[in-house]
Each structure stands twice: as structure tokens, then as C-alpha cells.
Design an enzyme around this catalytic site. Structure first.
Site, PDB file in Angstrom:
ATOM      1  N   ASN A  42      -2.353   2.894   0.989  1.00 43.95           N
ATOM      2  CA  ASN A  42      -3.780   3.261   0.245  1.00 43.95           C
ATOM      3  C   ASN A  42      -4.332   4.056   1.558  1.00 43.95           C
ATOM      4  O   ASN A  42      -4.477   3.485   2.788  1.00 43.95           O
ATOM      5  CB  ASN A  42      -4.557   2.254  -0.349  1.00 43.95           C
ATOM      6  N   GLU A  44      -8.178   5.514   2.592  1.00 45.71           N
ATOM      7  CA  GLU A  44      -9.508   5.397   1.877  1.00 45.71           C
ATOM      8  C   GLU A  44     -10.352   6.340   2.690  1.00 45.71           C
ATOM      9  O   GLU A  44      -9.840   7.194   3.716  1.00 45.71           O
ATOM     10  CB  GLU A  44     -10.468   4.074   2.080  1.00 45.71           C
ATOM     11  N   GLU A  55       0.481   3.228  -4.425  1.00 49.48           N
ATOM     12  CA  GLU A  55       1.516   3.469  -5.139  1.00 49.48           C
ATOM     13  C   GLU A  55       1.465   5.008  -5.515  1.00 49.48           C
ATOM     14  O   GLU A  55       2.680   5.765  -5.622  1.00 49.48           O
ATOM     15  CB  GLU A  55       1.489   2.398  -6.657  1.00 49.48           C
ATOM     16  N   CYS A  91      -3.866   4.553 -11.462  1.00 45.98           N
ATOM     17  CA  CYS A  91      -2.532   4.451 -11.102  1.00 45.98           C
ATOM     18  C   CYS A  91      -1.657   4.049 -12.322  1.00 45.98           C
ATOM     19  O   CYS A  91      -0.576   4.865 -12.298  1.00 45.98           O
ATOM     20  CB  CYS A  91      -2.252   3.372  -9.885  1.00 45.98           C
TER      21      CYS A  91
END
Length: 132
Positions: A42, A44, A55, A91
Site C-alpha cells: 500500500n 498512501e 493488492e 479492491c
């Protein structure tokens, strides 16, 4: 590569997370039919919607390298929370189009692992066929 090995690869990817706002690093690893492992973490951003989940990052990377849904044979997504976290709604929607419904998805926090697939995670997806 077995399930637990792919989960360990996802934990390697977790180390590359950039999560200064949520402080919730997530890693992902895609296993392809030709034996490759493609990583995602991830990332940000201060403009929150501009970030990307691990993912999606991993699966987008696989697609960017020429792989498609039939080439992806498993996905592992890991975090370090008290409980196993599943993919967010965005997702789930994206993965429902880019993975086969029965592709194994392993969700783990290092203590507990849940094995699932897109058919279970999103039983009524909105897809390209709905746009006809």
C-alpha cells in the site's frame, strides 16, 4: 510455491509500504503460472484517494508486465493487525474483473490465515458484461 511461501513473500512486500497516515502497512504477492512472484504494497498520499492498496498494486503490476487473469494462480495479502483484514470494497470490485472467480486468495496477519476467492469475497460483482 506453496500457500505459506506466498504469504511470506507478501510479508516481504509489506516492508515496502508507505503508510505514514494510516500506520497500517499491507503487502501483497501475486504468483503467476510461470513461477514469478510480483509484489505490491500500500502506498498512501496526503490526498487520501490518490493512494493505492497493496493488492491492487500487485495485480496492476502483473497486468503492466503482460500477465492476465488466467496467468495469475494465487494472491496473498497480509497485514499486521490483530485480525485478518480483507480487501476493501474498491479492491474487491477491481479484483473481481482482473482475477478468475476461483483464484485462491490468502489473507493473513501472520497468526491467522483465511483462504478465499473472489466468488466468496464479492458474490455479485459489477463487470464489463453489465455495460452491454
Amino acid at each position: 510455491m506453496e500457500r505459506d511461501e506466498l504469504i511470506q513473500e507478501a510479508f516481504k512486500a509489506l516492508r515496502n509500504s508507505y503508510s505514514p497516515y494510516s500506520h497500517y502497512p499491507v503487502g501483497a504477492a501475486v504468483r503467476t503460472a510461470d513461477g514469478r512472484v510480483i509484489y505490491g504494497a500500500n502506498i498512501e498520499n496526503a490526498s487520501y484517494p490518490a493512494g493505492i492498496c497493496a493488492e491492487r498494486n500487485a495485480v496492476f503490476s502483473a497486468y503492466a508486465q503482460g500477465y492476465r487473469k488466467n496467468d495469475i494462480i494465487a494472491l496473498a495479502v497480509v497485514g499486521q493487525g490483530r485480525t485478518v483484514a480483507g480487501p476493501c470494497g474498491v479492491c474487491r470490485q477491481v479484483l473481481s474483473e482482473l482475477l478468475n472467480p476461483d483464484t485462491p486468495i490468502y489473507l493473513s496477519n501472520g497468526t491467522e490465515t483465511i483462504e478465499t476467492n473472489m466468488a466468496e469475497l464479492l458474490p455479485m460483482p459489477f463487470g464489463p458484461e453489465d455495460l452491454a
